[in-house]
Design an enzyme around this catalytic site. Sequence first.
Site, PDB file in Angstrom:
ATOM      1  CB  ALA A  32      -0.965  -0.002   1.188  1.00 55.67           C
ATOM      2  N   GLY A  36       5.924   8.247   1.332  1.00 56.05           N
ATOM      3  CA  GLY A  36       6.821   7.950   2.459  1.00 56.05           C
ATOM      4  C   GLY A  36       7.692   6.738   2.138  1.00 56.05           C
ATOM      5  CG  HIS A  37       5.881   2.893   1.772  1.00 51.11           C
ATOM      6  ND1 HIS A  37       4.532   3.153   1.668  1.00 51.11           N
ATOM      7  CD2 HIS A  37       6.036   2.150   2.899  1.00 51.11           C
ATOM      8  CE1 HIS A  37       3.893   2.578   2.675  1.00 51.11           C
ATOM      9  NE2 HIS A  37       4.777   1.971   3.445  1.00 51.11           N
ATOM     10  N   GLY A 147      11.492   4.414   8.240  1.00 58.86           N
ATOM     11  CA  GLY A 147      10.998   5.768   8.424  1.00 58.86           C
ATOM     12  C   GLY A 147      10.984   6.169   9.891  1.00 58.86           C
ATOM     13  CD  GLN A 148      12.213  11.382  13.001  1.00 57.82           C
ATOM     14  OE1 GLN A 148      13.146  11.829  12.348  1.00 57.82           O
ATOM     15  NE2 GLN A 148      11.420  12.142  13.744  1.00 57.82           N
ATOM     16  CD  GLN A 153       8.838  -0.475  12.221  1.00 62.87           C
ATOM     17  OE1 GLN A 153       7.795  -1.093  12.309  1.00 62.87           O
ATOM     18  NE2 GLN A 153       9.202   0.116  11.114  1.00 62.87           N
ATOM     19  CB  SER A 185      -0.194   6.484   7.678  1.00 64.17           C
ATOM     20  OG  SER A 185      -0.651   5.206   8.096  1.00 64.17           O
ATOM     21  NE  ARG A 187      -3.035   0.271  10.648  1.00 62.81           N
ATOM     22  CZ  ARG A 187      -1.862  -0.325  10.893  1.00 62.81           C
ATOM     23  NH1 ARG A 187      -0.750   0.389  10.943  1.00 62.81           N
ATOM     24  NH2 ARG A 187      -1.795  -1.630  11.087  1.00 62.81           N
TER      25      ARG A 187
HETATM   26  P1  AMP Z   1       4.820   0.059   6.576  1.00 63.85           P
HETATM   27  O1  AMP Z   1       4.511  -0.358   5.164  1.00 63.85           O
HETATM   28  O2  AMP Z   1       3.735   0.862   7.218  1.00 63.85           O
HETATM   29  O3  AMP Z   1       5.307  -1.091   7.425  1.00 63.85           O
HETATM   30  O4  AMP Z   1       6.045   1.058   6.473  1.00 63.85           O
HETATM   31  C1  AMP Z   1       7.238   0.662   5.838  1.00 63.85           C
HETATM   32  C2  AMP Z   1       8.302   1.677   6.116  1.00 63.85           C
HETATM   33  O5  AMP Z   1       7.901   2.954   5.608  1.00 63.85           O
HETATM   34  C3  AMP Z   1       8.563   1.878   7.620  1.00 63.85           C
HETATM   35  O6  AMP Z   1       9.962   1.967   7.837  1.00 63.85           O
HETATM   36  C4  AMP Z   1       7.871   3.188   7.907  1.00 63.85           C
HETATM   37  O7  AMP Z   1       8.437   3.885   8.987  1.00 63.85           O
HETATM   38  C5  AMP Z   1       8.081   3.930   6.605  1.00 63.85           C
HETATM   39  N1  AMP Z   1       7.105   5.012   6.486  1.00 63.85           N
HETATM   40  C6  AMP Z   1       5.762   4.917   6.642  1.00 63.85           C
HETATM   41  N2  AMP Z   1       5.186   6.138   6.542  1.00 63.85           N
HETATM   42  C7  AMP Z   1       6.190   7.013   6.313  1.00 63.85           C
HETATM   43  C8  AMP Z   1       6.251   8.429   6.129  1.00 63.85           C
HETATM   44  N3  AMP Z   1       5.146   9.179   6.152  1.00 63.85           N
HETATM   45  N4  AMP Z   1       7.455   8.988   5.929  1.00 63.85           N
HETATM   46  C9  AMP Z   1       8.590   8.239   5.916  1.00 63.85           C
HETATM   47  N5  AMP Z   1       8.598   6.902   6.082  1.00 63.85           N
HETATM   48  C10 AMP Z   1       7.425   6.302   6.280  1.00 63.85           C
END
Ligand code: AMP
Length: 280
Positions: A32, A36-37, A147-148, A153, A185, A187
């Site tokens: 998804a 950010g990703h 990501g911060q 985490q 996000s 979500r």
């Molecule tokens: P997830 O798919 O939610 O597990 O996120 C995968 C990676 O993307 C994790 O390291 C998150 O911290 C990072 N991430 C998610 N949202 C953001 C964002 N808005 N900015 C930067 N990194 C992000």
Amino acid sequence: MRVIRTVGELREWSRAARKAGQSVGLVPTMGALHAGHISLVRAAKVSCDVVAASIFVNPTQFGPNEDFARYPRTFDEDCALLEAEGVDVVFAPDAEEIYPEGAATFVEVTGLSERLDGKSRPGHFRGVATVVAKLFIAAEPDRAFFGQKDAAQVAVLRRTVADLRLPVELVVCPIVREPDGLALSSRNRYLSTEERRQARVLSRALHAVETQIASGERSARALIDVAVAEFSREPQVGIDYVTAVDWATLLPVETVASGTLFAVAAFVGTTRLIDNFVVA
Ligand code: AMP
């Protein structure tokens, strides 16, 4: 771009790259994908010769009443985005590949895993540390990008890497936001129009705190009060936590200083959102 489904093939690909003198970057995700990703992917592309992104909605990091079943799965769009960024490999295993029948081995970071998100999501960080350790063992990356946004985490994974002496460098990338401040996000797509409006309160609260810090306030209690007051202007939003902690231990501090993590989590409707900043 190659799609790999098994640990064996991923390891073979990574070892061949290393043998050819190339550095390997890994970007773990649950798919998804959003900007950010993509920022993590770009950071990986800059500092690594070859890059793998993983897409795996990890069942063990979801609680029984959480959104595992309805978590957005957009594999084809994700692959198109990753291909456009020049990613070399997408690792997209099924659950069986990561958790073979009878799997009984977990990575548990004691203490840290019960703090912040771990407090309201028991077992969450055990699932995260386990899957990321498995990804590291499979991909053997030189660097892995996170990501911060998920700051707790990051603390858990830094501890995991240090404790297991895993030969990987963790790279933490800044939070990517919508123009109005909301942290991106996967979500966010659950939010109704009204909830999307309410969700702005998280970054607004953090901004109010940063402003107070800039004008000299250092008391964690006073700063938390500032954030809570901002949240109270959006009474439909339920606070999970507002906290100032040491980023390494996730334990509360009384006085904020450079490096302190100021973090919030809140329910907007039934969607739990998180955000944070690190004091400069
Ligand atoms: P997830 O798919 O939610 O597990 O996120 C995968 C990676 O993307 C994790 O390291 C998150 O911290 C990072 N991430 C998610 N949202 C953001 C964002 N808005 N900015 C930067 N990194 C992000």
